[in-house]
Scaffold this motif. Sequence first.
Motif, PDB file in Angstrom:
ATOM      1  N   ASP A 127     -13.711   6.672  -2.421  1.00 21.22           N
ATOM      2  CA  ASP A 127     -12.485   6.096  -2.992  1.00 21.22           C
ATOM      3  C   ASP A 127     -11.335   6.458  -2.071  1.00 21.22           C
ATOM      4  O   ASP A 127     -10.680   7.498  -2.239  1.00 21.22           O
ATOM      5  N   ARG A 128     -11.044   5.567  -1.127  1.00 23.73           N
ATOM      6  CA  ARG A 128     -10.056   5.881  -0.090  1.00 23.73           C
ATOM      7  C   ARG A 128      -8.880   4.924  -0.028  1.00 23.73           C
ATOM      8  O   ARG A 128      -7.822   5.293   0.490  1.00 23.73           O
ATOM      9  N   LEU A 129      -9.047   3.714  -0.501  1.00 23.66           N
ATOM     10  CA  LEU A 129      -7.981   2.721  -0.391  1.00 23.66           C
ATOM     11  C   LEU A 129      -7.036   2.821  -1.587  1.00 23.66           C
ATOM     12  O   LEU A 129      -7.450   2.686  -2.740  1.00 23.66           O
ATOM     13  N   LEU A 130      -5.761   3.060  -1.287  1.00 25.75           N
ATOM     14  CA  LEU A 130      -4.724   3.061  -2.314  1.00 25.75           C
ATOM     15  C   LEU A 130      -3.916   1.779  -2.166  1.00 25.75           C
ATOM     16  O   LEU A 130      -3.406   1.476  -1.090  1.00 25.75           O
ATOM     17  N   ARG A 131      -3.790   1.042  -3.253  1.00 23.32           N
ATOM     18  CA  ARG A 131      -3.051  -0.211  -3.221  1.00 23.32           C
ATOM     19  C   ARG A 131      -2.028  -0.226  -4.359  1.00 23.32           C
ATOM     20  O   ARG A 131      -2.378   0.021  -5.515  1.00 23.32           O
ATOM     21  N   ASN A 132      -0.785  -0.501  -4.008  1.00 16.43           N
ATOM     22  CA  ASN A 132       0.274  -0.549  -5.019  1.00 16.43           C
ATOM     23  C   ASN A 132       0.100  -1.798  -5.875  1.00 16.43           C
ATOM     24  O   ASN A 132      -0.063  -2.908  -5.349  1.00 16.43           O
ATOM     25  N   THR A 133       0.131  -1.635  -7.184  1.00 15.15           N
ATOM     26  CA  THR A 133      -0.072  -2.765  -8.090  1.00 15.15           C
ATOM     27  C   THR A 133       1.199  -3.576  -8.333  1.00 15.15           C
ATOM     28  O   THR A 133       1.144  -4.619  -9.001  1.00 15.15           O
ATOM     29  N   ALA A 134       2.335  -3.138  -7.810  1.00 15.61           N
ATOM     30  CA  ALA A 134       3.603  -3.842  -8.038  1.00 15.61           C
ATOM     31  C   ALA A 134       3.693  -5.074  -7.136  1.00 15.61           C
ATOM     32  O   ALA A 134       3.915  -4.961  -5.928  1.00 15.61           O
ATOM     33  N   ARG A 135       3.527  -6.244  -7.713  1.00 15.88           N
ATOM     34  CA  ARG A 135       3.631  -7.476  -6.933  1.00 15.88           C
ATOM     35  C   ARG A 135       5.039  -7.653  -6.378  1.00 15.88           C
ATOM     36  O   ARG A 135       5.230  -8.294  -5.337  1.00 15.88           O
ATOM     37  N   PHE A 136       6.010  -7.074  -7.064  1.00 13.03           N
ATOM     38  CA  PHE A 136       7.386  -7.155  -6.583  1.00 13.03           C
ATOM     39  C   PHE A 136       7.501  -6.653  -5.150  1.00 13.03           C
ATOM     40  O   PHE A 136       8.221  -7.239  -4.330  1.00 13.03           O
ATOM     41  N   LEU A 137       6.786  -5.584  -4.825  1.00  8.95           N
ATOM     42  CA  LEU A 137       6.843  -5.017  -3.475  1.00  8.95           C
ATOM     43  C   LEU A 137       6.325  -6.001  -2.434  1.00  8.95           C
ATOM     44  O   LEU A 137       6.799  -6.022  -1.295  1.00  8.95           O
ATOM     45  N   ARG A 138       5.364  -6.811  -2.804  1.00 11.13           N
ATOM     46  CA  ARG A 138       4.775  -7.750  -1.853  1.00 11.13           C
ATOM     47  C   ARG A 138       5.527  -9.079  -1.806  1.00 11.13           C
ATOM     48  O   ARG A 138       5.554  -9.745  -0.765  1.00 11.13           O
ATOM     49  N   ASP A 139       6.121  -9.472  -2.933  1.00 11.08           N
ATOM     50  CA  ASP A 139       6.636 -10.837  -3.042  1.00 11.08           C
ATOM     51  C   ASP A 139       8.146 -10.978  -2.864  1.00 11.08           C
ATOM     52  O   ASP A 139       8.624 -12.055  -2.495  1.00 11.08           O
ATOM     53  N   TYR A 140       8.900  -9.916  -3.153  1.00 11.06           N
ATOM     54  CA  TYR A 140      10.355 -10.080  -3.148  1.00 11.06           C
ATOM     55  C   TYR A 140      10.926  -9.726  -1.776  1.00 11.06           C
ATOM     56  O   TYR A 140      10.659  -8.638  -1.253  1.00 11.06           O
ATOM     57  N   PRO A 141      11.729 -10.600  -1.183  1.00 13.94           N
ATOM     58  CA  PRO A 141      12.320 -10.297   0.136  1.00 13.94           C
ATOM     59  C   PRO A 141      13.186  -9.041   0.077  1.00 13.94           C
ATOM     60  O   PRO A 141      14.080  -8.926  -0.762  1.00 13.94           O
ATOM     61  N   GLY A 142      12.903  -8.106   0.969  1.00 16.88           N
ATOM     62  CA  GLY A 142      13.680  -6.881   1.034  1.00 16.88           C
ATOM     63  C   GLY A 142      13.237  -5.798   0.072  1.00 16.88           C
ATOM     64  O   GLY A 142      13.845  -4.712   0.036  1.00 16.88           O
ATOM     65  N   ALA A 143      12.182  -6.040  -0.721  1.00 17.77           N
ATOM     66  CA  ALA A 143      11.719  -5.039  -1.682  1.00 17.77           C
ATOM     67  C   ALA A 143      11.272  -3.773  -0.965  1.00 17.77           C
ATOM     68  O   ALA A 143      10.535  -3.831   0.026  1.00 17.77           O
ATOM     69  N   ASP A 144      11.717  -2.609  -1.474  1.00 15.35           N
ATOM     70  CA  ASP A 144      11.344  -1.340  -0.845  1.00 15.35           C
ATOM     71  C   ASP A 144      11.118  -0.222  -1.859  1.00 15.35           C
ATOM     72  O   ASP A 144      11.347   0.946  -1.569  1.00 15.35           O
ATOM     73  N   GLY A 145      10.659  -0.557  -3.056  1.00 16.18           N
ATOM     74  CA  GLY A 145      10.307   0.476  -4.037  1.00 16.18           C
ATOM     75  C   GLY A 145      10.456  -0.039  -5.456  1.00 16.18           C
ATOM     76  O   GLY A 145      10.769  -1.210  -5.663  1.00 16.18           O
ATOM     77  N   ILE A 146      10.220   0.794  -6.474  1.00 13.71           N
ATOM     78  CA  ILE A 146      10.048   2.229  -6.323  1.00 13.71           C
ATOM     79  C   ILE A 146       8.822   2.699  -7.106  1.00 13.71           C
ATOM     80  O   ILE A 146       7.957   3.336  -6.564  1.00 13.71           O
ATOM     81  N   LYS A 147       8.752   2.401  -8.418  1.00 12.91           N
ATOM     82  CA  LYS A 147       7.645   2.955  -9.212  1.00 12.91           C
ATOM     83  C   LYS A 147       7.356   2.119 -10.453  1.00 12.91           C
ATOM     84  O   LYS A 147       8.254   1.765 -11.202  1.00 12.91           O
TER      85      LYS A 147
END
Length: 406
Positions: A222-242
């Motif tokens: 179990d090595r791959l960590l993937r953030n579940t927040a689609r906002f981080l991937r989809d929103y221009p300029g997104a940089d966080g947070i939790k």
Amino acid sequence: MRGLPFVFGLSSSSVRTSHLPPAAAISRRTLAVLLAVCLSGGAVSAAGGPAVSASSAIIVDARSGQVLWSKNATVRRPMASTTKVMTALLALELGNLDDVVTVPAGVEQIPEMSFHLIPGEKLTLRQLLYAVMVRSANDAAVVVARHIGGTEEHFVELMNLRARQLGLEDTQFRNPNGLHVEGHYSTAADLARLAREAISTPGFNEFCSTRSIVIERPMSQDRLLRNTARFLRDYPGADGIKTGYTRQAGRCFIGSATVNGWRVITVVLNSVDAGADTRALMDYAFARFAPRTLAKAGDIHSRVRVAGGDPEELPLAVDSDLVVCVPRTGGEVKKLVELRKLEPPLNRGDRVGDLVVEVDGRPVQRVALVAADDVQPRRSRNPLFLAVLSSFPAGYVYLRRSRNGG
């Protein structure tokens, strides 16, 4: 100084005096609380705010904390895994990212989201924080807590102490991961303040903005960590947070995005769709507001007279950059000077008052005004002494020079 002081260069500002305590008597915590109250009570709100499903929400300027819009922002609610922002903050403040941490027994029994840590496994604190912030691993949060605090209970005490230091009066922690327990709560306003502190801490932005990362683990696949927040991937300029979710808390999210150098923080609690709500809040902020720099640290804002001072005129400097967010459609910006009682001696850098900025009649920002020069008490010349001295030739010369300003 009684009544209104004589002030030079304040044609665009108003002046008011107040009996503020001496600078040394105001603690950092008190100033933080006063500023938070001022800003949260003076949210700049345009007509037709964003439509969000969240029970509580807020938009703030990441730099100043100015509230741009809010909804039930001071209502206490469970906040789920947004708790981990405090866990990561303390780890960065008190720990060493290169520390090697041995996973203790029992963590495999911690429920819900996990990194499937194995007792005896060795990971660095940096690797554990990636698990905490990217996957939101509950077991990793507990391991971090025990490493930093010695015990989970002591770490929770540290969390609550840090909350008090930050002026988070409506926040209480009962664990380091946000799993639901009675008495574990916060507010949208408090979480925004916590997020502002966290993003100013070296290293935090790397963890909160990571979309995915591979962690080397010899004892696990179990090595791959993937953030579940689609906002981080989809929103221009997104940089966080939790992200955060429990059945009791609903969907929660502390969001951050930077557009054209301007960073905005949003918080939603108990949302039906935290991602959609966060996008709506960000769109509202960037479409409706823009930051405006009113002064740079060290700029001379005004000059005042100090009765009995030498010199009598004191320039007042802005202690820090003054940036406010104003509606793009235009807004009335007004600067109010609040002065303390000014009595010499005054030293360069002494806090002598505050500069309060109002937008459309509501206070949105406050910065300190400091003395830009030294002011000493003016030396008085005793008339009897001068009369006696003038009877002597040398005294005559002294008196003539004194009267002529020599």
